[in-house]
Design a protein around this motif. Structure first.
Motif, PDB file in Angstrom:
ATOM      1  N   MET A 277      85.195  34.318  79.930  1.00 44.83           N
ATOM      2  CA  MET A 277      85.687  33.279  79.025  1.00 44.83           C
ATOM      3  C   MET A 277      85.136  33.527  77.623  1.00 44.83           C
ATOM      4  SD  MET A 277      85.515  29.711  81.279  1.00 44.83           S
ATOM      5  CE  MET A 277      83.848  29.967  81.926  1.00 44.83           C
ATOM      6  N   LEU A 278      85.829  32.958  76.646  1.00 44.18           N
ATOM      7  CA  LEU A 278      85.461  33.113  75.244  1.00 44.18           C
ATOM      8  C   LEU A 278      85.993  31.917  74.474  1.00 44.18           C
ATOM      9  CD1 LEU A 278      84.537  35.060  72.825  1.00 44.18           C
ATOM     10  CD2 LEU A 278      86.947  35.770  72.763  1.00 44.18           C
ATOM     11  N   MET A 279      85.166  31.299  73.645  1.00 42.63           N
ATOM     12  CA  MET A 279      85.626  30.243  72.740  1.00 42.63           C
ATOM     13  C   MET A 279      85.756  30.873  71.357  1.00 42.63           C
ATOM     14  SD  MET A 279      83.383  26.907  74.011  1.00 42.63           S
ATOM     15  CE  MET A 279      81.786  27.711  73.775  1.00 42.63           C
ATOM     16  N   TRP A 280      86.988  30.957  70.841  1.00 45.73           N
ATOM     17  CA  TRP A 280      87.208  31.726  69.607  1.00 45.73           C
ATOM     18  C   TRP A 280      88.402  31.191  68.838  1.00 45.73           C
ATOM     19  CZ3 TRP A 280      83.404  34.847  68.266  1.00 45.73           C
ATOM     20  CH2 TRP A 280      83.584  35.740  67.197  1.00 45.73           C
ATOM     21  N   GLN A 281      88.440  31.529  67.545  1.00 42.99           N
ATOM     22  CA  GLN A 281      89.571  31.159  66.698  1.00 42.99           C
ATOM     23  C   GLN A 281      90.616  32.274  66.721  1.00 42.99           C
ATOM     24  OE1 GLN A 281      88.462  30.092  62.625  1.00 42.99           O
ATOM     25  NE2 GLN A 281      86.311  30.005  63.249  1.00 42.99           N
ATOM     26  N   ALA A 282      91.815  31.954  67.204  1.00 38.63           N
ATOM     27  CA  ALA A 282      92.949  32.885  67.129  1.00 38.63           C
ATOM     28  C   ALA A 282      92.529  34.322  67.403  1.00 38.63           C
ATOM     29  CB  ALA A 282      93.613  32.776  65.750  1.00 38.63           C
ATOM     30  N   ALA A 283      92.096  34.580  68.637  1.00 36.87           N
ATOM     31  CA  ALA A 283      91.528  35.882  68.987  1.00 36.87           C
ATOM     32  C   ALA A 283      92.569  36.942  69.313  1.00 36.87           C
ATOM     33  CB  ALA A 283      90.589  35.730  70.190  1.00 36.87           C
ATOM     34  N   GLY A 284      93.839  36.576  69.421  1.00 40.10           N
ATOM     35  CA  GLY A 284      94.858  37.486  69.931  1.00 40.10           C
ATOM     36  C   GLY A 284      94.910  38.834  69.249  1.00 40.10           C
ATOM     37  N   ALA A 285      94.876  38.857  67.904  1.00 40.31           N
ATOM     38  CA  ALA A 285      94.970  40.128  67.186  1.00 40.31           C
ATOM     39  C   ALA A 285      93.763  41.008  67.480  1.00 40.31           C
ATOM     40  CB  ALA A 285      95.095  39.876  65.690  1.00 40.31           C
ATOM     41  N   SER A 286      92.579  40.397  67.559  1.00 39.04           N
ATOM     42  CA  SER A 286      91.371  41.174  67.854  1.00 39.04           C
ATOM     43  C   SER A 286      91.402  41.703  69.279  1.00 39.04           C
ATOM     44  CB  SER A 286      90.118  40.315  67.643  1.00 39.04           C
ATOM     45  OG  SER A 286      89.962  39.987  66.287  1.00 39.04           O
ATOM     46  N   LEU A 287      91.856  40.893  70.230  1.00 38.89           N
ATOM     47  CA  LEU A 287      91.933  41.346  71.616  1.00 38.89           C
ATOM     48  C   LEU A 287      92.917  42.505  71.753  1.00 38.89           C
ATOM     49  CD1 LEU A 287      91.891  37.882  73.436  1.00 38.89           C
ATOM     50  CD2 LEU A 287      89.984  39.481  73.146  1.00 38.89           C
ATOM     51  N   LYS A 288      94.026  42.426  71.036  1.00 40.48           N
ATOM     52  CA  LYS A 288      95.007  43.515  71.068  1.00 40.48           C
ATOM     53  C   LYS A 288      94.403  44.802  70.531  1.00 40.48           C
ATOM     54  CE  LYS A 288      99.649  44.760  69.436  1.00 40.48           C
ATOM     55  NZ  LYS A 288     100.831  44.304  68.647  1.00 40.48           N
ATOM     56  N   SER A 289      93.594  44.680  69.469  1.00 38.40           N
ATOM     57  CA  SER A 289      92.982  45.879  68.895  1.00 38.40           C
ATOM     58  C   SER A 289      92.000  46.532  69.853  1.00 38.40           C
ATOM     59  CB  SER A 289      92.269  45.533  67.579  1.00 38.40           C
ATOM     60  OG  SER A 289      91.078  44.799  67.811  1.00 38.40           O
ATOM     61  N   HIS A 290      91.489  45.736  70.806  1.00 36.52           N
ATOM     62  CA  HIS A 290      90.583  46.266  71.831  1.00 36.52           C
ATOM     63  C   HIS A 290      91.334  46.720  73.082  1.00 36.52           C
ATOM     64  CE1 HIS A 290      86.756  45.445  69.903  1.00 36.52           C
ATOM     65  NE2 HIS A 290      87.154  44.235  69.596  1.00 36.52           N
ATOM     66  N   GLY A 291      92.651  46.679  73.037  1.00 32.79           N
ATOM     67  CA  GLY A 291      93.450  47.173  74.147  1.00 32.79           C
ATOM     68  C   GLY A 291      93.727  46.162  75.241  1.00 32.79           C
TER      69      GLY A 291
END
Length: 438
Positions: A277-291
């Protein structure tokens, strides 16, 4: 749900905003100490992308587009978050700064109090397309109540609880936690074999204070009273901060090493399966960059305690970035044109798509690109379950002092030291004692 669609601003109106006369945003042309000419602007952008270089790749084509439309060349500097507030404060003190800059929206009231930023009164708003184009929740974080905003919203965000669907399924958990108690219980089930239930960014002062504020609201705490006086060590505030520190301490569902995380390492841990789990602001772009594929994770509101009602069900601060103009800009006319350009519907679509954030401008938010499950959840949180950080003149000091207090408590918990209510109260009281006189 996503931001409500609204009638688009007519093209002619936006064109007029981009063709302002020499009177400038504030009703007069400024001749401040910034060097330059009516055909140049300097812009400090905050680091929104995966790196400073990524931000340049996103922004430079757009600034070239602005130059082609207006003849005004924009010199860009992307400033890391670790330096941004100090750079801005130095600029407000010296009068030597950029023409236009990004600010964390929670700093708006503090920077407004310096008098260095151009107020956005009704006439100025009219020149950049109108006040009504912006989502009300985002304007609530643009300055002190009862005063003209010190900036306009540029990128909007809200915190969500990101959860790894495969790891949840393997642990026999069929839905995201609906309460804080469930989050802790799920986190214990998910903490196994070197993997932890949740990842946090304990060395990041801003992340710490954002969670302290949200959890504070969930426990019924206000960090300032109605007169703007700090009350950091109230019983409710102590309980809220302790619940966060306990993720590493008493609950043992976040890795002790998370106490030192300060550069998005928690996002990496979530993306690589080291945390569920992760509490984060709009993480989608960062998660995509990590594959990480977006099908592999879900997003839900950060849960409140089961007994929470009303505003205690707050699940995020009103997160986002505002665009401000220095009052002593050498080119107020150009700065106003640039503000109109950056908050125009088409530019809002381009930039918020690039950063995975939510457009604060109504006529951009209806784009299907912002209807993903992630952004729909975050938009709903922003509209219904988010509260602005305290809009007081000493807000930036509050962020630094309380965020540092939480950092110290997390470090103690990571070292195996007991963190009790008395420990938390003492640390918060010390932070309050360092606040400037009201």
């Amino acid at each position: 749900m996503p931001p409500s669609p609204a009638r688009a601003v007519p093209v002619a109106a936006l064109a007029a905003a981009l063709a302002l006369t020499a009177t400038g945003c504030g009703g007069g042309s400024a001749t401040g100490s910034s060097a330059g000419s009516p055909t140049t602007l300097t812009y400090w952008a905050s680091n929104q992308g995966t790196s400073l270089e990524n931000d340049k790749q996103v922004l430079e084509p757009e600034l070239k587009k602005f130059e082609q439309q207006t003849g005004i060349k924009v010199t860009l500097e992307v400033v890391p978050w670790s330096d941004l507030l100090n750079r801005i404060l130095a600029a407000t003190a010296s009068g030597q700064g950029p023409d236009v800059l990004n600010i964390g929206n929670s700093w708006s009231a503090s920077l407004q109090a310096t008098g260095a930023l151009l107020p956005f009164d009704d006439a100025t708003f009219a020149k950049v397309g109108g006040r009504d184009r912006f989502l009300p929740a985002t304007l609530a974080s643009a300055g002190a109540p009862g005063k003209d905003p010190a900036a306009v919203p540029l990128y909007s965000m809200a915190y969500g609880l990101y959860y790894n669907k495969k790891l949840f399924q393997a642990a026999g958990i069929d839905h995201p936690p609906a309460s804080w108690e469930e989050l802790v219980a799920d986190g214990r089930k998910l903490t196994t074999g070197g993997r932890y239930g949740i990842a946090i960014e304990g060395g990041n002062v801003s992340e710490n204070v954002h969670h302290a504020f949200t959890l504070g609201k969930q426990h019924g705490a206000d960090f300032f009273d109605a007169g703007g006086h700090p009350q950091f060590d109230s019983p409710a505030a102590v309980a809220a901060v302790q619940s966060y520190v306990d993720l590493i301490g008493a609950d043992h569902i976040a890795a002790p090493g998370n106490a030192e995380y300060a550069n998005n390492q928690s996002v990496t841990d979530f993306a690589t399966g080291k945390a569920a789990m992760l509490m984060w602001q709009a993480a989608g772009a960062s998660l995509k960059s990590h594959g990480m594929d977006q099908a592999d994770y879900g997003v839900a509101p950060v849960p409140a305690p089961a007994a929470a009602t009303g505003t205690q069900q707050t699940s995020s601060m009103v997160a986002g970035i505002n665009l401000a103009v220095f009052r002593n800009s050498h080119n107020l006319d150009g700065a106003c044109k640039f503000t109109a350009f950056m908050t125009g519907a088409e530019e809002q679509k381009t930039l918020n798509k690039a950063y995975g954030s939510i457009p604060p401008v109504k006529d951009a938010g209806a784009d299907p690109a912002f209807a993903t499950p992630e952004l729909q959840t975050l938009s709903d949180v922003l509209a219904h379950r988010a509260q602005p950080l305290p809009q007081v003149a000493a807000e930036s000091q509050f962020e630094t002092l309380v965020g540092t207090a939480v950092k110290n408590l997390l470090a103690a918990a990571a070292a195996g030291k007991p963190v009790t209510a008395d420990t938390v109260k003492a640390e918060l009281a010390k932070a309050q004692q360092q606040m400037p006189a009201n």
